[in-house]
Design a protein around this motif. Structure first.
Motif, PDB file in Angstrom:
ATOM      1  N   GLU A 105       0.850  -1.112   0.075  1.00  0.00           N
ATOM      2  CA  GLU A 105       0.026  -0.143  -0.023  1.00  0.00           C
ATOM      3  C   GLU A 105       0.869   1.342  -0.091  1.00  0.00           C
ATOM      4  N   CYS A 138       0.066   7.836   1.925  1.00  0.00           N
ATOM      5  CA  CYS A 138      -0.229   9.246   1.613  1.00  0.00           C
ATOM      6  C   CYS A 138       0.874  10.016   2.205  1.00  0.00           C
ATOM      7  N   ARG A 188      -3.742   6.365  -5.915  1.00  0.00           N
ATOM      8  CA  ARG A 188      -4.032   6.718  -4.526  1.00  0.00           C
ATOM      9  C   ARG A 188      -4.882   7.862  -4.675  1.00  0.00           C
ATOM     10  N   LEU A 203       2.132  10.832  -8.080  1.00  0.00           N
ATOM     11  CA  LEU A 203       2.353   9.601  -7.500  1.00  0.00           C
ATOM     12  C   LEU A 203       3.745   8.990  -7.858  1.00  0.00           C
TER      13      LEU A 203
END
Length: 915
Positions: free
Chosen positions: A153, A156, A454, A462
């Motif tokens: 994952e 952020c 994302r 990203l």
């Protein structure tokens, strides 16, 4: 790496299932079963991937899972290829019958759906057997919750630009001083002939780092300078041409007539009256030096050549002053480690000094190893558990003696989050020591499926985060940064790390590079980097068993007759980089390229060539990037139907006008407004600018429009520019013979808060007086052949953030006097040849942030007076201390009022120069 393959496939499956729900509905059960099994496998693979090198059973099991994921991806890609191919065939047959549907009917797709169902069922059975083997042969499950953490994952992060770092020369202070003395200080008084200095040492010792530091410190003492990377697979002609472009400070394109001898003689003639500095980094053999030395003048002016080499024989052959590098001592090693850890105080974290010293000691004084470990631990918690885990890693055993830091590199690679591993390995696909544009690398990562979504963030943003994280971990080196905002423009990978990337990628079947291809066996990797010449060496017969998704040519593009070898076996390609087309060639892309329906990235570099694009290129409905560089070409108007395009870079491309037949019968209105995903657009002006279609591309970040713009400078065009508030870079150049001034209709840029770079080309007459016209955060302004007759500096001085001004050809055609004062933020000022041909007097005042004499001022032959008022010491020192004929002429006409030293207040220099 197997986990990355599974994750990439699952994302593709999810996207296609949502986009083509009607097609997947018939096989929903088998698709759901496949997805569920692979989701669980993906989590387990995060744990297993790093351990597979120490457990042969686990390695076999991981490889089987990866192959199953590849099989599933092949099935999916082939299915979508056949469906799209059928749809286009139907559309072609019925294009004159608008009332008939152009979609694929149920009867058409039924055979494809049945085949898809059968093949996915077969893959599910294979996966069941793989899972059974895991239990049968005792392959253990992860035993801690950490093993099941989802490192795939993407976290952020707050969007931050990278810090511009200084070159770290910890432990090299004495070395740097010695090399500089050989290049400058001793040479100025004792040696006017050319001197060669060599920095020699094994890989990882920091030869390039030291050379770069010295080069930056001393290059201002020379009339011209150049830095070239050599590498193992060098071409003397290319190296000579790169040196010639550097010393001339230009970007000339190599032509067919530029033979090695022709380029070499031109270089020698240019350098014959110059004091030059040339750095040749990473020379592998004496033949390189022999080929270049013949064209580098020896007599006079005190020129210098600095080379780095692993082999001492190279240095001896060059008859050079030898400077040999040695590993760092204990204190130097620890200081470098703490710097790369991000410690501002150079103090050990509390309770970690003993562990830290043990870790650093394992690096055996190799700067590369220390830097890698510092980058690794900078990303980890500063706890004993975290650091002890690094110290206890099994990867250390891969380091064998002082000549290898492979274990440390493997440790750093294995520590990467799964979403970064493919991105890092992919950097090994480029040639050794090559500089890669960040924008190119980012677009390739996206096309290859390495970048996961994302939230609402763009894939490009990203991917840029991925790049910066790899730089922070010291897995990728910065080659060049943007002077305005510090963003990375180009990057490189250390040859040690490239070796690791190639080895890991081959094992994971990610890619193969041409130097490692074994023509005795079929190619099983998904990607191939290759010299065009290898196609002629019967390698084509091995491609029929391949699963190629990417084909990258490293030099000249694939010739048309070679396509016959490949066209039957590369239909599922997603990336096709055709390499570099030589200057003034005519290159025809075969019609077969239209069959590559899955293609996402198509690139052909070069400049000045005529590229013929076949009409079937408009069938590439999945294309995201079309990059044809500065080659001359005509794009079919149907290019506007390629709605997945994110980057259309064809600055010399012209979009053809629609014929009457096409205008009458084509479904939907053909226009630029359809490319709503577009972020980069570079084209010649044309009828596509009419109306307000351009203004609908609200995602645009870079817009470059050139050519004969006068007929299109109308209200719709100006309104469209005003609506593009996401722009970061805008370039408008009007080549029309009847040059309507560009600025006359442009509306205020006050809402363009992201616009930092602005280029105007063509007649302006005068710049808008109202500062509210300009973007509020404008950092760089370029004016090209604007023929300004009024001094614009009073206007530019009011812009709060301007830092760089560039004046290109005929920007001030009649200007004789230019007065520039109180541009307190201006850091750079460039005058291209011909920009101010009649300028006689130039006054520059209060330029505190300008550290370097503006490029191009030396070439103003009509300049009679130069006044430097309260400018920075760095700028003044360069003017008054740099040697050379042009500098002597400038000093003769220069006056200044700002101390270079405490005893100097005002100087009027004569032709004797500064003492």
């Amino acid at each position: 790496m197997a986990e990355s393959s599974v994750a990439s496939f699952l994302e593709k499956l999810g996207n296609l299932a949502s986009q083509e729900a009607s097609l997947f509905g018939e096989v929903e059960g088998q698709v759901r079963l496949l997805r569920n099994e692979l989701e669980w496998m993906r989590l387990f693979l995060e744990y297993a991937d790093a351990r597979r090198r120490y457990d042969k059973r686990l390695k076999l099991w991981v490889n089987q899972i990866r192959d199953a994921a590849h099989d599933a991806e092949d099935v999916l890609d082939e299915f979508m290829f056949k469906v799209e191919h059928k749809r286009q065939q139907r559309l072609h047959r019925l294009k004159f019958l608008r009332f008939l549907p152009s979609c694929v009917s149920v009867a058409d797709k039924l055979p494809f759906i049945q085949e898809l169902n059968d093949r996915i069922t077969g893959i599910n059975i294979t996966i069941e057997k793989i899972l059974a083997n895991k239990k049968r042969y005792g392959i253990e499950n992860p035993s801690t919750s950490e093993a099941w953490s989802s490192s795939n994952e993407v976290p952020c992060k707050e969007k931050t630009l990278p810090v511009v770092e200084e070159i770290d020369v910890v432990g090299f202070e004495t070395d740097a001083k010695s090399v500089k003395e050989l290049l400058v200080e001793a040479g100025e008084t004792t040696e006017t002939r050319r001197v060669v200095v060599s920095i020699v040492g094994m890989r990882g010792l920091g030869k390039t780092t030291l050379a770069k530091k010295v080069y930056n410190d001393v290059k201002q003492h020379f009339d011209c300078d150049a830095w070239v990377y050599v590498s193992q697979e060098y071409r003397t002609r290319d190296l000579l041409f790169e040196i010639l472009n550097c010393v001339r400070n230009e970007k000339r394109i190599m032509t067919e007539l530029d033979s090695e001898a022709a380029v070499g003689i031109e270089l020698r003639n240019f350098l014959s009256t110059k004091k030059y500095l040339i750095v040749m980094d990473d020379i592998w053999c004496t033949q390189v030096w022999k080929g270049l030395n013949a064209y580098l003048p020896i007599e006079g002016y005190g020129s210098r050549v600095l080379i780095t080499a692993r082999n001492k024989e190279v240095a001896l052959h060059a008859n050079s002053h030898l400077h040999e590098l040695h590993p760092l001592n204990e204190m130097e090693s620890e200081e470098l480690f703490l710097r790369k850890m991000g410690s501002s105080t150079l103090a050990w974290p509390q309770g970690l000094e003993k562990l830290g010293k043990e870790i650093v000691a394992k690096c055996k004084g190799l700067p590369l190893a220390i830097v890698m470990l510092g980058g690794l631990l900078s990303m980890k918690e500063k706890t004993q558990f975290s650091w002890q885990k690094v110290l206890d890693s099994k990867d250390w055993h891969l380091s064998q003696g002082p000549n290898s830091c492979l274990g440390i590199l493997a440790l750093s690679y294995n520590d990467l989050p799964n979403y970064l591993k493919s991105c890092f390995l992919y950097c090994g696909i480029f040639p050794e020591n090559s500089k890669v544009k960040s924008s190119e690398l980012i677009r390739l990562w996206i096309a290859e499926g390495f970048v996961q979504t994302r939230g609402a963030e763009t894939l490009e943003d990203l991917a840029e985060d991925y790049l910066y994280e790899l730089i922070q971990r010291n897995m990728i080196q910065v080659d060049k940064r943007d002077r305005l905002d510090g963003r990375v423009k180009s990057c490189r990978i250390h040859d040690f790390l490239r070796d690791l990337a190639i080895s890991e990628a081959k094992d994971a079947k990610l890619f193969e590079v041409h130097e490692n291809i074994d023509v005795r066996y079929p190619i099983s990797s998904r990607r191939l980097s290759i010299e065009q010449s290898l196609i002629k060496k019967n390698i084509s017969q091995h491609l029929h068993n391949s699963r190629l998704r990417s084909l990258i040519f490293l030099s000249e593009p694939l010739q048309e007759n070679s396509w016959t070898y490949l066209q039957e076996h590369i239909k599922l390609l997603q990336v096709l980089d055709l390499g570099v087309c030589q200057y003034h060639n005519i290159y025809t892309l075969p019609r077969k390229v239209g069959e590559l329906i899955n293609l996402k990235y198509l690139c052909l570099r070069g400049a000045g060539n005529r590229i013929r694009l076949p009409t079937p290129i408009v069938r590439l409905v999945n294309l995201q990037t079309l990059d044809l560089d500065c080659n001359l070409l005509c794009l079919h108007c149907k290019v506007w139907k390629l709605q997945q395009l994110r980057h259309l870079n064809c600055p010399s491309g012209i979009v053809s006008t629609k014929s009457f037949t096409e205008r009458f019968f084509i479904n939907g209105d053909l226009g630029v407004h359809q490319l709503t995903n577009l972020q980069t657009l570079a084209l010649q002006g044309g009828e596509w600018l009419e109306g307000d279609g351009l203004g609908q591309l609200t995602q645009l970040r870079q817009l470059k429009i050139m050519g004969g713009l006068t007929p299109y400078l109308k209200e719709g065009f100006f309104k469209s520019i005003a609506q593009l508030t996401a722009l970061e870079n805008l370039k408008l150049i009007n080549f029309s013979s009847k040059r309507k001034t560009i600025a006359s209709g442009l509306m205020s840029f006050s809402h363009h808060t992201r616009l930092q770079k602005l280029v105007f080309g063509g007649r302006l007459e005068k710049l808008p007086v109202d500062t509210g016209f300009y973007p509020p955060n404008l950092l760089q302004l370029k004016l090209w052949e604007t023929e300004l007759e009024q001094d614009p500096m009073s206007i530019l001085g009011e812009l709060p953030n301007s830092r760089i001004l560039k004046l290109l050809w005929n920007s001030f055609h009649q200007l004789e006097f230019l007065h520039m004062e109180h541009l307190s933020n201006l850091e750079d000022f460039t005058v291209e040849e011909g920009a101010m041909p009649k300028l006689r007097t130039l006054q520059m005042g209060w330029f505190w942030k300008m550290k370097k004499f503006p490029d191009g001022l030396l070439g103003l032959r009509n300049l009679q007076e130069l006044n430097l008022l309260h400018c920075s010491n760095e700028l003044l020192k360069e003017v008054f201390r740099t040697q050379g004929e042009d500098w002597n002429r400038i000093r003769l006409i220069t006056s200044q009022t700002h101390p270079i030293s405490d005893n100097t207040r005002f100087i009027l220099l004569d032709d004797i120069g500064f003492h």
